[in-house]
Design an enzyme around this catalytic site. Sequence first.
Site, mmCIF file in Angstrom:
data_model
loop_
_atom_site.group_PDB
_atom_site.id
_atom_site.type_symbol
_atom_site.label_atom_id
_atom_site.label_comp_id
_atom_site.label_asym_id
_atom_site.label_seq_id
_atom_site.Cartn_x
_atom_site.Cartn_y
_atom_site.Cartn_z
ATOM 1 N N ASP A 99 21.416 34.337 -5.863
ATOM 2 C CA ASP A 99 22.495 34.339 -4.915
ATOM 3 C C ASP A 99 21.918 34.580 -3.490
ATOM 4 O O ASP A 99 20.916 35.180 -3.450
ATOM 5 C CB ASP A 99 23.654 35.195 -5.263
ATOM 6 C CG ASP A 99 24.696 35.687 -4.272
ATOM 7 O OD1 ASP A 99 25.163 34.716 -4.048
ATOM 8 O OD2 ASP A 99 24.911 36.689 -3.868
ATOM 9 N N ASP A 101 24.038 35.523 -0.233
ATOM 10 C CA ASP A 101 24.948 36.719 0.498
ATOM 11 C C ASP A 101 24.681 37.854 -0.205
ATOM 12 O O ASP A 101 25.380 38.201 -1.325
ATOM 13 C CB ASP A 101 26.271 36.342 0.808
ATOM 14 C CG ASP A 101 26.307 35.053 1.761
ATOM 15 O OD1 ASP A 101 25.636 34.857 2.772
ATOM 16 O OD2 ASP A 101 27.375 34.229 1.575
ATOM 17 N N ARG A 144 39.473 31.202 3.500
ATOM 18 C CA ARG A 144 38.784 31.782 4.611
ATOM 19 C C ARG A 144 38.168 30.720 5.502
ATOM 20 O O ARG A 144 38.275 30.706 6.909
ATOM 21 C CB ARG A 144 37.575 32.790 4.185
ATOM 22 C CG ARG A 144 37.823 34.118 3.477
ATOM 23 C CD ARG A 144 36.681 34.594 2.968
ATOM 24 N NE ARG A 144 36.321 34.054 1.570
ATOM 25 C CZ ARG A 144 35.201 34.145 1.164
ATOM 26 N NH1 ARG A 144 34.064 34.826 1.435
ATOM 27 N NH2 ARG A 144 35.021 33.455 0.031
ATOM 28 N N GLY A 188 27.347 30.482 -2.971
ATOM 29 C CA GLY A 188 28.649 30.302 -2.640
ATOM 30 C C GLY A 188 28.888 29.906 -0.972
ATOM 31 O O GLY A 188 29.873 29.900 -0.558
ATOM 32 N N LYS A 232 27.058 27.580 -10.522
ATOM 33 C CA LYS A 232 25.874 28.464 -10.624
ATOM 34 C C LYS A 232 25.370 28.596 -11.899
ATOM 35 O O LYS A 232 24.161 28.299 -12.160
ATOM 36 C CB LYS A 232 26.226 30.140 -10.027
ATOM 37 C CG LYS A 232 26.534 30.065 -8.536
ATOM 38 C CD LYS A 232 26.458 31.563 -8.012
ATOM 39 C CE LYS A 232 26.774 31.476 -6.559
ATOM 40 N NZ LYS A 232 26.332 32.750 -5.874
ATOM 41 N N ASN A 258 31.257 35.803 -8.456
ATOM 42 C CA ASN A 258 31.104 34.526 -8.898
ATOM 43 C C ASN A 258 29.526 34.494 -9.501
ATOM 44 O O ASN A 258 29.204 33.140 -9.995
ATOM 45 C CB ASN A 258 31.238 33.649 -7.598
ATOM 46 C CG ASN A 258 30.539 34.245 -6.695
ATOM 47 O OD1 ASN A 258 30.357 35.431 -6.456
ATOM 48 N ND2 ASN A 258 29.828 33.305 -5.589
#
Length: 309
Positions: A99, A101, A144, A188, A232, A258
Amino acid sequence: MTDQSERADERQVCTLIADPASRDLDLTGIQDVREALRAAGAEVSDHRWLSEHVAADLPYRGITPSAAGTAARKAVADRPLDTAAQPETGRRKAVLIADMDSTIVTGETLDEMSEAVGLKDKIAEITRRAMNGELNFEEALRERVGMLTGLKEADVKATLDRVALSKGAKTAIATLKRHGVTCALVSGGFTAIAEPVAEWCGFDRVVANRLIIEDGALTGEVAEPIVGKEAKLATLREMAGQRGVHESAVASIGDGANDLPMLLAAGLGVAYRAKPSVKAEARFALEHGDLTGLLYLQGYSDDEIAQVA
């Protein structure tokens, strides 16, 4: 059929990891874990340092990794140490799915983008809830991004100036690649950030979402399909297939809801300073060590670890 990762008759290893900056792993801590494993019924060998005062292995037999992990966690109590128990055979993986972030980079890049339109606090709260599994990821992402309608492309690119790599990120990827591991950054987040981050670290592949931009500004939409938890997991399976290995030969690391399917599917799925709902379900976790902990979990020692600037 017995889960091979939970057999008690094979040689196992319990790894203890401290923050490299504090070097808090001492012989007392190692001895406390050794005694806890013995009390749980294990036959424990002498420890071996992977990195002195940072990481050590305790080989053992006779109890399952689940039992060993529980005993080790109780033994370290509130000390700033991570513990992990697993079979010694096959602990080095052929593929890494990471991942971005709050894992490879320190923050949430979408939240950083929103600072330019004065919505950082509002968007960050939606991010927090989505990453903890309280909101549907895809819906939360669309919401968002919709709030960023009209944000200039230049402001998106400027976000890169505020992106910081997590400690140990470059070292971890450089070391794994040196040892033949295929590394993918699967996020993501967005290609505008993920592609430069991947280049900084040396990832082999990037999978991320794409912002739709017209006339130099965001339209408020994301290109479909969105890279969420299914994507993912699908990337993990695809890359395992490309390398001709089982999912047990894959390592994955992430912090959010996620990420959980890929963490559970991988042979070494590591929750990195993760949201509570993720840490509660993942088999492995790093709360104190930095990203070099991903190397120590696989048994790499200091003389095998790449030195990077």
